[in-house]
Scaffold this motif. Structure first.
Motif, PDB file in Angstrom:
ATOM      1  N   TRP A 165     -16.857   4.037  15.755  1.00 49.61           N
ATOM      2  CA  TRP A 165     -15.679   3.231  15.406  1.00 49.61           C
ATOM      3  C   TRP A 165     -14.982   2.761  16.685  1.00 49.61           C
ATOM      4  CZ3 TRP A 165     -10.504   2.404  15.726  1.00 49.61           C
ATOM      5  CH2 TRP A 165      -9.856   1.751  14.677  1.00 49.61           C
ATOM      6  N   LEU A 176      -2.696   7.978   6.489  1.00 48.40           N
ATOM      7  CA  LEU A 176      -4.022   7.534   6.930  1.00 48.40           C
ATOM      8  C   LEU A 176      -5.077   8.626   6.893  1.00 48.40           C
ATOM      9  CD1 LEU A 176      -3.746   4.931   9.797  1.00 48.40           C
ATOM     10  CD2 LEU A 176      -4.158   4.627   7.347  1.00 48.40           C
ATOM     11  N   HIS A 193      -8.525   8.652   4.495  1.00 49.28           N
ATOM     12  CA  HIS A 193      -9.871   8.693   5.064  1.00 49.28           C
ATOM     13  C   HIS A 193     -10.703   9.876   4.562  1.00 49.28           C
ATOM     14  CE1 HIS A 193      -8.201   5.619   7.704  1.00 49.28           C
ATOM     15  NE2 HIS A 193      -9.417   5.327   8.087  1.00 49.28           N
ATOM     16  N   ARG A 198       0.799  -1.227   0.000  1.00 48.08           N
ATOM     17  CA  ARG A 198       0.000   0.000   0.000  1.00 48.08           C
ATOM     18  C   ARG A 198       0.832   1.277   0.000  1.00 48.08           C
ATOM     19  NH1 ARG A 198      -4.755  -0.775  -1.623  1.00 48.08           N
ATOM     20  NH2 ARG A 198      -5.710   0.853  -0.352  1.00 48.08           N
ATOM     21  N   MET A 234      -5.744   8.199  17.365  1.00 50.70           N
ATOM     22  CA  MET A 234      -5.826   8.179  15.898  1.00 50.70           C
ATOM     23  C   MET A 234      -7.250   8.384  15.391  1.00 50.70           C
ATOM     24  SD  MET A 234      -2.930   7.955  14.418  1.00 50.70           S
ATOM     25  CE  MET A 234      -3.089   7.195  12.802  1.00 50.70           C
TER      26      MET A 234
HETATM   27  C1  HEM Z   1     -12.514   7.369  13.148  1.00 51.51           C
HETATM   28  C2  HEM Z   1     -13.292   6.464  12.585  1.00 51.51           C
HETATM   29  C3  HEM Z   1     -12.866   5.684  11.359  1.00 51.51           C
HETATM   30  C4  HEM Z   1     -13.677   5.401  10.303  1.00 51.51           C
HETATM   31  C5  HEM Z   1     -15.122   5.786  10.149  1.00 51.51           C
HETATM   32  C6  HEM Z   1     -12.872   4.645   9.359  1.00 51.51           C
HETATM   33  C7  HEM Z   1     -13.342   4.184   8.137  1.00 51.51           C
HETATM   34  C8  HEM Z   1     -12.564   3.567   7.194  1.00 51.51           C
HETATM   35  C9  HEM Z   1     -13.054   3.126   5.919  1.00 51.51           C
HETATM   36  C10 HEM Z   1     -14.488   3.258   5.433  1.00 51.51           C
HETATM   37  C11 HEM Z   1     -12.001   2.566   5.260  1.00 51.51           C
HETATM   38  C12 HEM Z   1     -11.989   1.926   3.871  1.00 51.51           C
HETATM   39  C13 HEM Z   1     -11.950   0.433   4.017  1.00 51.51           C
HETATM   40  C14 HEM Z   1     -10.996  -0.209   3.041  1.00 51.51           C
HETATM   41  O1  HEM Z   1     -11.428  -0.483   1.915  1.00 51.51           O
HETATM   42  O2  HEM Z   1      -9.831  -0.417   3.379  1.00 51.51           O
HETATM   43  C15 HEM Z   1     -10.851   2.660   6.132  1.00 51.51           C
HETATM   44  C16 HEM Z   1      -9.591   2.203   5.814  1.00 51.51           C
HETATM   45  C17 HEM Z   1      -8.551   2.138   6.703  1.00 51.51           C
HETATM   46  N1  HEM Z   1      -8.562   2.575   7.999  1.00 51.51           N
HETATM   47 FE1  HEM Z   1     -10.064   3.564   8.890  1.00 51.51          FE
HETATM   48  N2  HEM Z   1     -11.608   4.491   9.854  1.00 51.51           N
HETATM   49  C18 HEM Z   1     -11.564   5.092  11.075  1.00 51.51           C
HETATM   50  C19 HEM Z   1     -10.482   5.115  11.923  1.00 51.51           C
HETATM   51  C20 HEM Z   1      -9.304   4.444  11.716  1.00 51.51           C
HETATM   52  C21 HEM Z   1      -8.243   4.312  12.672  1.00 51.51           C
HETATM   53  C22 HEM Z   1      -8.269   4.873  14.107  1.00 51.51           C
HETATM   54  C23 HEM Z   1      -7.248   3.579  12.077  1.00 51.51           C
HETATM   55  C24 HEM Z   1      -5.914   3.130  12.597  1.00 51.51           C
HETATM   56  C25 HEM Z   1      -5.257   3.685  13.516  1.00 51.51           C
HETATM   57  C26 HEM Z   1      -7.692   3.262  10.745  1.00 51.51           C
HETATM   58  C27 HEM Z   1      -6.960   2.545   9.834  1.00 51.51           C
HETATM   59  C28 HEM Z   1      -7.352   2.274   8.553  1.00 51.51           C
HETATM   60  C29 HEM Z   1      -6.516   1.625   7.573  1.00 51.51           C
HETATM   61  C30 HEM Z   1      -5.084   1.123   7.777  1.00 51.51           C
HETATM   62  C31 HEM Z   1      -7.253   1.549   6.396  1.00 51.51           C
HETATM   63  C32 HEM Z   1      -6.801   1.001   5.050  1.00 51.51           C
HETATM   64  C33 HEM Z   1      -6.053   2.112   4.312  1.00 51.51           C
HETATM   65  C34 HEM Z   1      -5.588   1.666   2.930  1.00 51.51           C
HETATM   66  O3  HEM Z   1      -4.493   1.066   2.829  1.00 51.51           O
HETATM   67  O4  HEM Z   1      -6.293   1.926   1.965  1.00 51.51           O
HETATM   68  N3  HEM Z   1      -8.936   3.793  10.564  1.00 51.51           N
HETATM   69  N4  HEM Z   1     -11.220   3.266   7.296  1.00 51.51           N
END
Ligand code: HEM
Length: 124
Positions: free
Chosen positions: A88, A71, A75, A66, A116
């Protein structure tokens, strides 16, 4: 103990348990289910798991596949307000109960997610 010791403490298996327990709840959640890719939840689960493994001292598979995490930027396509952030965290806190990780690792990871998830808010 340092952040990067967590992988040696709970291993791939610990992260897999935690992240699986989180994603099990997503399809049933009225806020989050609409945001995550319905037909690629397994892929999403894998991306979060690989990221955490990399971030906490394990293999760099996430980076190889990736690139730099960026991050907050990744998002931006999702409208993350306080309510979505809190939900979440609620699902992740449930996942911690399920996963029953060693206390020290859990405390570290909880603090990381608290911080985060707030950082990820991009909408009033
Ligand atoms: C605050 C609320 C959060 C929401 C609503 C949210 C929502 C999402 C959504 C909808 C995705 C796309 C899913 C996918 O296809 O990969 C995503 C990806 C991801 N999220 Fe979050 N997230 C949140 C917080 C976090 C936090 C706190 C972390 C880690 C510390 C995190 C780490 C990740 C990672 C690593 C991906 C994949 C990124 C990539 O390589 O494309 N998320 N998140």
């Amino acid at each position: 103990m340092e952040e990067t010791d967590i992988y040696s403490m709970i291993g791939e298996e610990g992260f897999t348990r935690l992240v699986a327990a989180f994603y099990r709840q997503v399809p049933h959640d009225d806020i989050l289910s609409a945001m995550y890719p319905r037909n690629d939840l397994q892929g999403a689960e894998q991306r979060l798991r690989d990221f955490l493994i990399y971030r906490f001292g394990g293999p760099q598979k996430y980076i190889d596949e990736r690139g730099h995490p960026r991050l907050r930027a990744r998002h931006f396509p999702f409208r993350i307000n306080q309510a979505a952030r809190d939900r979440w965290m609620q699902l992740m806190n449930e996942a911690f109960v399920d996963a029953a990780l060693p206390t020290e690792a859990e405390q570290f990871l909880r603090a990381f997610f608290e911080h985060m998830s707030t950082f990820m808010i991009n909408h009033p």
